[in-house]
Design a protein around this motif. Structure first.
Motif, PDB file in Angstrom:
ATOM      1  N   PRO A  59       0.802  -1.234   0.000  1.00  0.00           N
ATOM      2  CA  PRO A  59       0.000   0.000   0.000  1.00  0.00           C
ATOM      3  C   PRO A  59       0.830   1.277   0.000  1.00  0.00           C
ATOM      4  O   PRO A  59       0.465   2.256  -0.659  1.00  0.00           O
ATOM      5  CB  PRO A  59      -0.831  -0.127   1.289  1.00  0.00           C
ATOM      6  CG  PRO A  59      -0.911  -1.595   1.538  1.00  0.00           C
ATOM      7  CD  PRO A  59       0.376  -2.182   1.051  1.00  0.00           C
ATOM      8  N   ASN A  60       1.976   1.280   0.703  1.00  0.00           N
ATOM      9  CA  ASN A  60       2.763   2.513   0.786  1.00  0.00           C
ATOM     10  C   ASN A  60       3.539   2.823  -0.482  1.00  0.00           C
ATOM     11  O   ASN A  60       4.169   3.883  -0.578  1.00  0.00           O
ATOM     12  CB  ASN A  60       3.720   2.458   1.988  1.00  0.00           C
ATOM     13  CG  ASN A  60       4.713   1.312   1.910  1.00  0.00           C
ATOM     14  OD1 ASN A  60       4.722   0.546   0.945  1.00  0.00           O
ATOM     15  ND2 ASN A  60       5.548   1.188   2.931  1.00  0.00           N
ATOM     16  N   ARG A  61       3.503   1.915  -1.460  1.00  0.00           N
ATOM     17  CA  ARG A  61       4.164   2.180  -2.741  1.00  0.00           C
ATOM     18  C   ARG A  61       3.172   2.417  -3.875  1.00  0.00           C
ATOM     19  O   ARG A  61       3.577   2.649  -5.017  1.00  0.00           O
ATOM     20  CB  ARG A  61       5.085   1.019  -3.110  1.00  0.00           C
ATOM     21  CG  ARG A  61       6.350   0.933  -2.262  1.00  0.00           C
ATOM     22  CD  ARG A  61       7.274  -0.144  -2.789  1.00  0.00           C
ATOM     23  NE  ARG A  61       7.541   0.034  -4.223  1.00  0.00           N
ATOM     24  CZ  ARG A  61       7.837  -0.960  -5.067  1.00  0.00           C
ATOM     25  NH1 ARG A  61       7.860  -2.217  -4.623  1.00  0.00           N
ATOM     26  NH2 ARG A  61       8.088  -0.726  -6.340  1.00  0.00           N
ATOM     27  N   LEU A  76      -9.129   4.907 -10.382  1.00  0.00           N
ATOM     28  CA  LEU A  76     -10.063   4.431  -9.358  1.00  0.00           C
ATOM     29  C   LEU A  76     -10.846   3.219  -9.863  1.00  0.00           C
ATOM     30  O   LEU A  76     -11.036   2.241  -9.124  1.00  0.00           O
ATOM     31  CB  LEU A  76     -11.009   5.561  -8.949  1.00  0.00           C
ATOM     32  CG  LEU A  76     -12.080   5.217  -7.910  1.00  0.00           C
ATOM     33  CD1 LEU A  76     -11.471   4.574  -6.665  1.00  0.00           C
ATOM     34  CD2 LEU A  76     -12.878   6.468  -7.538  1.00  0.00           C
ATOM     35  N   ILE A  77     -11.293   3.254 -11.114  1.00  0.00           N
ATOM     36  CA  ILE A  77     -11.979   2.094 -11.678  1.00  0.00           C
ATOM     37  C   ILE A  77     -11.051   0.882 -11.678  1.00  0.00           C
ATOM     38  O   ILE A  77     -11.458  -0.236 -11.348  1.00  0.00           O
ATOM     39  CB  ILE A  77     -12.484   2.386 -13.106  1.00  0.00           C
ATOM     40  CG1 ILE A  77     -13.532   3.503 -13.085  1.00  0.00           C
ATOM     41  CG2 ILE A  77     -13.077   1.125 -13.741  1.00  0.00           C
ATOM     42  CD1 ILE A  77     -13.905   4.019 -14.465  1.00  0.00           C
ATOM     43  N   HIS A  78      -9.784   1.112 -12.012  1.00  0.00           N
ATOM     44  CA  HIS A  78      -8.810   0.011 -12.006  1.00  0.00           C
ATOM     45  C   HIS A  78      -8.662  -0.564 -10.602  1.00  0.00           C
ATOM     46  O   HIS A  78      -8.628  -1.792 -10.418  1.00  0.00           O
ATOM     47  CB  HIS A  78      -7.458   0.514 -12.526  1.00  0.00           C
ATOM     48  CG  HIS A  78      -6.463  -0.582 -12.771  1.00  0.00           C
ATOM     49  ND1 HIS A  78      -5.718  -1.162 -11.749  1.00  0.00           N
ATOM     50  CD2 HIS A  78      -6.101  -1.231 -13.912  1.00  0.00           C
ATOM     51  CE1 HIS A  78      -4.938  -2.091 -12.263  1.00  0.00           C
ATOM     52  NE2 HIS A  78      -5.156  -2.162 -13.566  1.00  0.00           N
ATOM     53  N   ALA A  79      -8.586   0.307  -9.604  1.00  0.00           N
ATOM     54  CA  ALA A  79      -8.469  -0.167  -8.220  1.00  0.00           C
ATOM     55  C   ALA A  79      -9.693  -0.968  -7.812  1.00  0.00           C
ATOM     56  O   ALA A  79      -9.580  -2.012  -7.146  1.00  0.00           O
ATOM     57  CB  ALA A  79      -8.269   1.021  -7.284  1.00  0.00           C
ATOM     58  N   LEU A  80     -10.872  -0.510  -8.210  1.00  0.00           N
ATOM     59  CA  LEU A  80     -12.100  -1.237  -7.889  1.00  0.00           C
ATOM     60  C   LEU A  80     -12.149  -2.573  -8.619  1.00  0.00           C
ATOM     61  O   LEU A  80     -12.585  -3.585  -8.056  1.00  0.00           O
ATOM     62  CB  LEU A  80     -13.316  -0.383  -8.254  1.00  0.00           C
ATOM     63  CG  LEU A  80     -13.480   0.912  -7.455  1.00  0.00           C
ATOM     64  CD1 LEU A  80     -14.593   1.763  -8.061  1.00  0.00           C
ATOM     65  CD2 LEU A  80     -13.771   0.623  -5.991  1.00  0.00           C
ATOM     66  N   ALA A  81     -11.695  -2.597  -9.875  1.00  0.00           N
ATOM     67  CA  ALA A  81     -11.654  -3.858 -10.624  1.00  0.00           C
ATOM     68  C   ALA A  81     -10.746  -4.860  -9.925  1.00  0.00           C
ATOM     69  O   ALA A  81     -11.062  -6.060  -9.847  1.00  0.00           O
ATOM     70  CB  ALA A  81     -11.180  -3.606 -12.055  1.00  0.00           C
ATOM     71  N   HIS A  82      -9.621  -4.387  -9.397  1.00  0.00           N
ATOM     72  CA  HIS A  82      -8.702  -5.295  -8.705  1.00  0.00           C
ATOM     73  C   HIS A  82      -9.339  -5.859  -7.438  1.00  0.00           C
ATOM     74  O   HIS A  82      -9.194  -7.056  -7.139  1.00  0.00           O
ATOM     75  CB  HIS A  82      -7.402  -4.572  -8.361  1.00  0.00           C
ATOM     76  CG  HIS A  82      -6.412  -5.460  -7.682  1.00  0.00           C
ATOM     77  ND1 HIS A  82      -5.862  -6.572  -8.290  1.00  0.00           N
ATOM     78  CD2 HIS A  82      -5.882  -5.419  -6.425  1.00  0.00           C
ATOM     79  CE1 HIS A  82      -5.039  -7.167  -7.455  1.00  0.00           C
ATOM     80  NE2 HIS A  82      -5.036  -6.503  -6.310  1.00  0.00           N
ATOM     81  N   GLY A 142      -1.232  -5.026  -3.338  1.00  0.00           N
ATOM     82  CA  GLY A 142      -0.785  -6.396  -3.225  1.00  0.00           C
ATOM     83  C   GLY A 142      -1.159  -7.095  -1.936  1.00  0.00           C
ATOM     84  O   GLY A 142      -0.813  -8.266  -1.747  1.00  0.00           O
ATOM     85  N   GLY A 143      -1.873  -6.412  -1.036  1.00  0.00           N
ATOM     86  CA  GLY A 143      -2.128  -6.989   0.274  1.00  0.00           C
ATOM     87  C   GLY A 143      -3.520  -7.521   0.505  1.00  0.00           C
ATOM     88  O   GLY A 143      -3.867  -7.876   1.641  1.00  0.00           O
ATOM     89  N   LEU A 144      -4.343  -7.623  -0.560  1.00  0.00           N
ATOM     90  CA  LEU A 144      -5.745  -7.957  -0.354  1.00  0.00           C
ATOM     91  C   LEU A 144      -5.959  -9.420   0.032  1.00  0.00           C
ATOM     92  O   LEU A 144      -7.025  -9.765   0.540  1.00  0.00           O
ATOM     93  CB  LEU A 144      -6.554  -7.631  -1.617  1.00  0.00           C
ATOM     94  CG  LEU A 144      -6.596  -6.152  -2.002  1.00  0.00           C
ATOM     95  CD1 LEU A 144      -7.434  -5.960  -3.257  1.00  0.00           C
ATOM     96  CD2 LEU A 144      -7.137  -5.296  -0.863  1.00  0.00           C
TER      97      LEU A 144
END
Length: 262
Positions: A59-61, A76-82, A142-144
């Motif tokens: 998250p910090n990177r 933001l859409i990309h983050a939601l898709a992930h 990467g931490g989900l």
């Protein structure tokens, strides 16, 4: 007849996003139609397979998203898709890892959740392509999967953290996100997020219902046990603002989270 555990494991070990979406929806349909046996004869992988892209970062990177810009909205859409992509694996792992300890209704619920998450990802990925981007074009959180690793041995802990904290957070923030897109004139993304929001209420409700069932079987007070499990497994904090009405619709009452709010 093939076991549902074998089918779920195949979904988890499918890395390519569109192939995973198709596999998830096919397995959920086969289960619903009685084509898979209620048998748990293989172990789930410690981690699901990941596609070559996106690059997964701590998250910090993660790069900052420009608020208000077209690029920021795409990011933001990309983050939601992930989030939705990982949610497919979280739901299928829930069914495959813990389903043998419950009746068929548990598998019914979590394969349905997984199919919903696959559909959500597909909608957001298609929207990215309409906007000239694609899933994998940007880095992603990467931490989900950490919550799944921490609770791999504890179904009550998994239910407490994943649907009742992580997905419940979506009930709090999605209405504001919809407003942001619609204010920018992006009504198409707003419609997708409204559909996701309505499904999230159902998903949180499933998590809360099964968590309370686990607590009832052991004679535990669910609100007290939930807070104890969060202390054990969840490193973050429970922060307002809360969408109390949506949470209430999902059975996640203020008695659970108000004492922890920071």
């Amino acid at each position: 007849m093939r076991s549902v555990a074998q089918a779920v494991r195949d979904v988890l070990l499918t890395a390519e996003p569109i192939a995973k979406v198709k596999a998830a929806r096919r397995v959920a349909r086969d289960w619903r139609l009685g084509r898979l046996a209620h048998v748990f004869d293989v172990a789930m992988p410690d981690r699901p397979a990941s596609p070559a892209q996106p690059e997964l970062l701590p998250p910090n990177r993660m790069p900052k998203r420009g608020r208000g810009s077209a690029h920021g909205r795409i990011a933001l859409i990309h983050a939601l898709a992930h989030i939705e992509f990982v949610a497919v694996d979280l739901a299928f792992d829930m069914a495959g890892r813990f389903g043998g300890a419950f009746d068929r209704a548990f598998t019914d619920d979590w394969l349905k959740v997984g199919a919903d998450e696959a559909m959500h990802f597909a909608l957001l990925d298609r929207r990215l392509r309409q906007l000239g981007s694609r899933y994998g074009a940007m880095p992603a959180h990467g931490g989900l999967w950490e919550a799944a690793e921490a609770t791999a041995h504890d179904v009550a802990g998994r239910l407490a953290v994943v649907p009742m904290v992580l997905e419940a957070r979506g009930l709090d923030v999605t209405p504001m996100t919809i407003e942001r897109f619609e204010a920018a004139g992006d009504m198409a993304t707003g419609r997708i997020l409204r559909r996701i929001f309505n499904d999230e209420i159902v998903h949180v409700a499933a998590g809360t219902r099964w968590f309370e069932s686990c607590c009832a079987a052991k004679g535990f007070a669910p609100e007290t046990e939930w807070r104890a499990l969060l202390k054990r497994y969840f490193g973050g904090s429970i922060k307002p603002p809360f969408n109390d009405s949506a949470r209430q619709s999902a059975g996640l009452t203020r008695e659970y989270y108000a004492p922890l709010a920071t």
